[in-house]
Motif scaffolding. Structure first.
Motif, PDB file in Angstrom:
ATOM      1  N   VAL A   1      30.682  89.184  21.012  1.00  0.00           N
ATOM      2  CA  VAL A   1      30.647  88.439  22.427  1.00  0.00           C
ATOM      3  C   VAL A   1      31.786  87.983  22.546  1.00  0.00           C
ATOM      4  N   SER A   2      32.746  87.864  23.543  1.00  0.00           N
ATOM      5  CA  SER A   2      33.910  86.127  23.687  1.00  0.00           C
ATOM      6  C   SER A   2      33.374  85.257  24.526  1.00  0.00           C
ATOM      7  N   ALA A   3      32.715  84.398  23.599  1.00  0.00           N
ATOM      8  CA  ALA A   3      32.141  82.531  23.441  1.00  0.00           C
ATOM      9  C   ALA A   3      33.298  82.319  23.681  1.00  0.00           C
ATOM     10  N   SER A   4      32.643  81.644  24.888  1.00  0.00           N
ATOM     11  CA  SER A   4      33.721  79.778  25.290  1.00  0.00           C
ATOM     12  C   SER A   4      31.985  78.554  24.066  1.00  0.00           C
ATOM     13  N   GLY A   5      33.229  77.202  24.069  1.00  0.00           N
ATOM     14  CA  GLY A   5      32.638  76.605  23.232  1.00  0.00           C
ATOM     15  C   GLY A   5      31.110  76.036  24.140  1.00  0.00           C
ATOM     16  N   ASP A   6      30.859  76.187  25.189  1.00  0.00           N
ATOM     17  CA  ASP A   6      29.661  76.127  25.629  1.00  0.00           C
ATOM     18  C   ASP A   6      28.449  77.010  25.060  1.00  0.00           C
ATOM     19  N   ALA A   7      29.194  78.049  24.590  1.00  0.00           N
ATOM     20  CA  ALA A   7      28.096  78.757  24.104  1.00  0.00           C
ATOM     21  C   ALA A   7      27.804  78.625  22.753  1.00  0.00           C
ATOM     22  N   SER A   8      28.754  79.053  22.045  1.00  0.00           N
ATOM     23  CA  SER A   8      29.369  79.326  20.208  1.00  0.00           C
ATOM     24  C   SER A   8      27.972  78.471  19.898  1.00  0.00           C
ATOM     25  N   LEU A   9      27.885  77.350  19.873  1.00  0.00           N
ATOM     26  CA  LEU A   9      27.059  76.820  19.097  1.00  0.00           C
ATOM     27  C   LEU A   9      25.799  76.671  19.517  1.00  0.00           C
TER      28      LEU A   9
END
Lengths: 394, 275
Positions: free
Chosen positions: A104-112
């Motif tokens: 997945v190409s996750a942004s910082g608000d998804a990764s945590l």
């Protein structure tokens, strides 16, 4: 921004800097990496590369996985790439939870959320040789992809949420976000806001500079009182917005159609508007932004293909192609030295300008543990943000 | 015995569809409303709590949005009726056959275009530099921009065929001699419509209104693209669906309740039996 890793000393420094509208510099956190401890499920790391599997399923932002570079990858490795484009971070999290996808190409608000939910596995960076010295300083070891000293993401690119304006109406370049937040803005009724709970952080960034008494040190670490202040500011803004955008096409038509003359934007959207009268600025208060990274599913059935993809896309040429395709600053600075076109792209998106990105607070999932280092108070989590966001529009 | 087997065979597919897919998924949705979500990872955990419903009451945004959505749905329904009845009478009783055919095509034509395409078309129409403002500028009128009014207009545009077609069909079936008799007895056009046409086409209007009302109640894309900062029930469900599915499920009970109340009140008028 490495500054998301606050060690005790750094917190004090940040506090002082925040008051002057600056944020911490990158080198303060080198000693750290241990400041934020979160209980995360212990997933095994891929030890060494094996034979390539048949296929690779990727959840990505539009423009991240394109035949222009994925075809070569398939030819090299034999891994067929299946792409699923997601529209929002929340959708990405949901899709990754199905276990059907490898990357997945996750942004910082998804990764945590993905890390804490045990959905993504820690990465063995030795297997990603292209992740090396050329990765821009500001994208290494961020709080949203490095937890408890383990790395979970390979950076792709980053960008800021800038203030865009129609220079025919807004004749003087704004230096502050105040034109978008204050009731007496001359552009009341023609201001566009971003349509997601994470937009609360934009209000917090503004309050950080203008209401120092609230003591906001990090827009993603808000206690109940600070959140309420941000919501009040958003409600004030709600009275003067023309609309909110979540869909890029809506944002562009809003500016081109004349409904909005000033508001939150991305560099790439300004470019897509194809009109010189639309200009952009990173105001003095700084801004929020996003930083994306490849993350590997904990249930991936094609880890070898996935590692090969992460390495392949971290090479300067491919990383640059993705960055140019999407319109963002590439993670791999080596791309900027390839040719004139690449150089121009990097300059336009401030790719290696850490001074610029020091003013950018990258999207991070708000959690109960205050990530600005405070321990005497509980911060508000993303669910509380979502609930509060609903009250803005009423 | 054999007849029963035949009957079972005949009903197997629709029953499977109704119970297995339609009812089952609705029940699952309602069950989810009592579950909890992990605040950090937003993973759903089975359990039993009424907290989600408490939240609906505690947060004023839910109530105001529910009321707003109800008003929008009712406004759309009323507008569709106001347009459909005169249109239906004209088409069925006055228009020449070629014009009737043309109008029938014109009404149903938008159904052939994609839903999103139509909403985006409305968006372009209502921008500041769009068609609406351009056309009305000579009269000194400026359009509603992106607002709740635009949402109502867009939804009316989207759902009009669902009202216009049944109303037109019903009026067409009215025998011509009823109109003659009414005229012979001295009733004017307005009185004929009020005392003859409207009572007779009431079932068709109600059938149409069920579509326009419930479709408007569930829509949120229109609010997103032409609503400015208008928030509808669907907008809230959509923004919660990934982060907090249980509260989205709890809020989904509200439109269901609205539709049930609507159907019950319609049923009291006896219109459903004649549909």
């Amino acid at each position: 921004m490495k500054s998301r890793f606050f060690t005790g000393a750094a917190v004090v420094a940040v506090a002082a800097l925040a008051l002057t509208g600056c944020t911490a510099s990158a080198d303060e956190s080198d000693s750290g990496g241990g400041a934020l401890k979160i209980d995360v499920p212990d997933l095994p790391m891929h030890e060494k590369m094996g034979d390539f599997e048949d296929s690779l399923d990727i959840v990505a932002w539009s423009g991240f996985v394109e035949p222009a570079w994925s075809d070569d990858f398939t030819a090299e490795t034999g891994c067929t790439v299946n792409r699923r484009v997601a529209g929002t971070s929340d959708e990405m999290v949901q899709l990754m939870r199905t276990g059907d996808y490898d990357l997945v190409s996750a942004s910082g608000d998804a990764s945590l959320r993905l890390i804490a939910g045990g959905d993504v596995a820690p990465l063995n960076l030795d297997l990603v040789p292209n992740f090396g010295d050329d990765i821009v300083e500001g994208m290494k070891g961020q709080i949203y992809d490095t937890i408890n000293g383990k790395s979970y993401g390979v950076p792709i690119g980053r960008g800021a949420n800038i203030l865009q304006y129609n220079s025919e109406v807004v004749t003087e370049e704004p230096t502050s976000w105040s034109v978008a937040w204050e009731s007496d803005s001359p552009y009341a009724g023609q201001i566009i806001g971003y349509d997601a709970p994470i937009y609360i952080a934009d209000a917090a960034v503004y309050l950080m500079a203008h209401e120092p008494d609230l003591g906001i040190k990090n827009p993603y670490a808000l206690d109940k009182e600070q959140l309420a202040a941000a919501i009040d500011l958003l409600k004030q803004q709600n009275k003067i917005v023309s609309e909110y955008w979540a869909d890029p096409a809506a944002q562009i038509t809003s500016f081109v159609g004349g409904n909005s003359v000033i508001g939150t934007s991305w560099e790439v959207l300004r470019k897509l508007s194809e009109d010189e009268k639309f200009k952009s600025v990173l105001p003095e208060e700084g801004s929020t932004g996003w930083s994306d990274a490849w993350m590997l599913s904990g249930e991936s059935d094609s880890p070898n293909c996935a590692y090969a993809w992460m390495d392949y896309t971290s090479a300067p040429e491919v990383n640059g192609q993705i960055a140019m395709g999407f319109g963002m600053a590439p993670a791999n600075a080596a791309f900027c030295d390839l040719n004139d076109e690449a150089k121009a792209h990097c300059d336009y998106f401030n790719a290696t300008d850490e001074e610029y990105f020091k003013k950018v607070w990258f999207w991070t999932t708000p959690i109960e543990q205050c990530i600005d280092g405070r321990t005497d108070v509980q911060c508000t989590n993303f669910q509380e943000w979502t609930d509060a966001w609903l009250t803005v529009k009423g | 015995m054999k007849r029963r087997a035949h009957l079972a065979g005949l009903l197997a597919l629709p029953m499977f569809w109704l119970i297995g897919i339609y009812i089952f998924s609705l029940v699952m949705l309602l069950v989810t409303a009592f579950w909890t979500t992990d605040p950090f990872t937003s993973k759903v955990k089975p359990g039993f709590t009424l907290r989600n419903f408490e939240q609906l009451v505690a947060n004023p945004a839910y109530l105001s949005t529910a009321v707003r959505t109800l008003v929008i749905a009712l406004a759309v329904t009323v507008l569709c009726m106001l347009i459909s009845v005169p249109l239906g009478i004209f088409m069925a009783k006055i228009a020449k056959p070629w014009l009737r055919a043309l109008l029938a095509v014109a009404i149903t034509l938008p159904l052939w275009a994609g839903y999103l395409v139509k909403i985006l078309a409305m968006r372009v129409t209502f921008t500041d530099a769009g068609f609406f403002n351009w056309a009305l500028a000579p009269f000194g009128i400026t359009g509603p921009s992106f607002s709740i009014t635009t949402v109502v207009l867009t939804l009316t545009y989207l759902w009009l065929p669902y009202m216009a077609v049944p109303v037109y069909t019903a009026i067409r079936q009215l025998p011509a001699n009823l109109f003659d008799a009414s005229a012979d007895l001295g009733a004017g056009a307005w009185r004929t419509i009020r005392t003859i046409v409207l009572p007779l086409i009431k079932p068709a209007i109600i059938a149409g209104s069920i579509f326009t009302f419930s479709l408007s109640l569930g829509d949120y894309i229109a609010a997103k693209f032409v609503g400015g900062s208008t928030q509808m029930i669907g907008s809230i469900i959509a923004s919660n669906i990934n982060l907090n599915p249980p509260i989205a499920a709890a809020f989904a009970v509200v439109p269901i309740a609205f539709v049930v109340i609507y159907l019950l009140s319609v049923q009291r008028t006896g219109a459903l039996e004649r549909m």
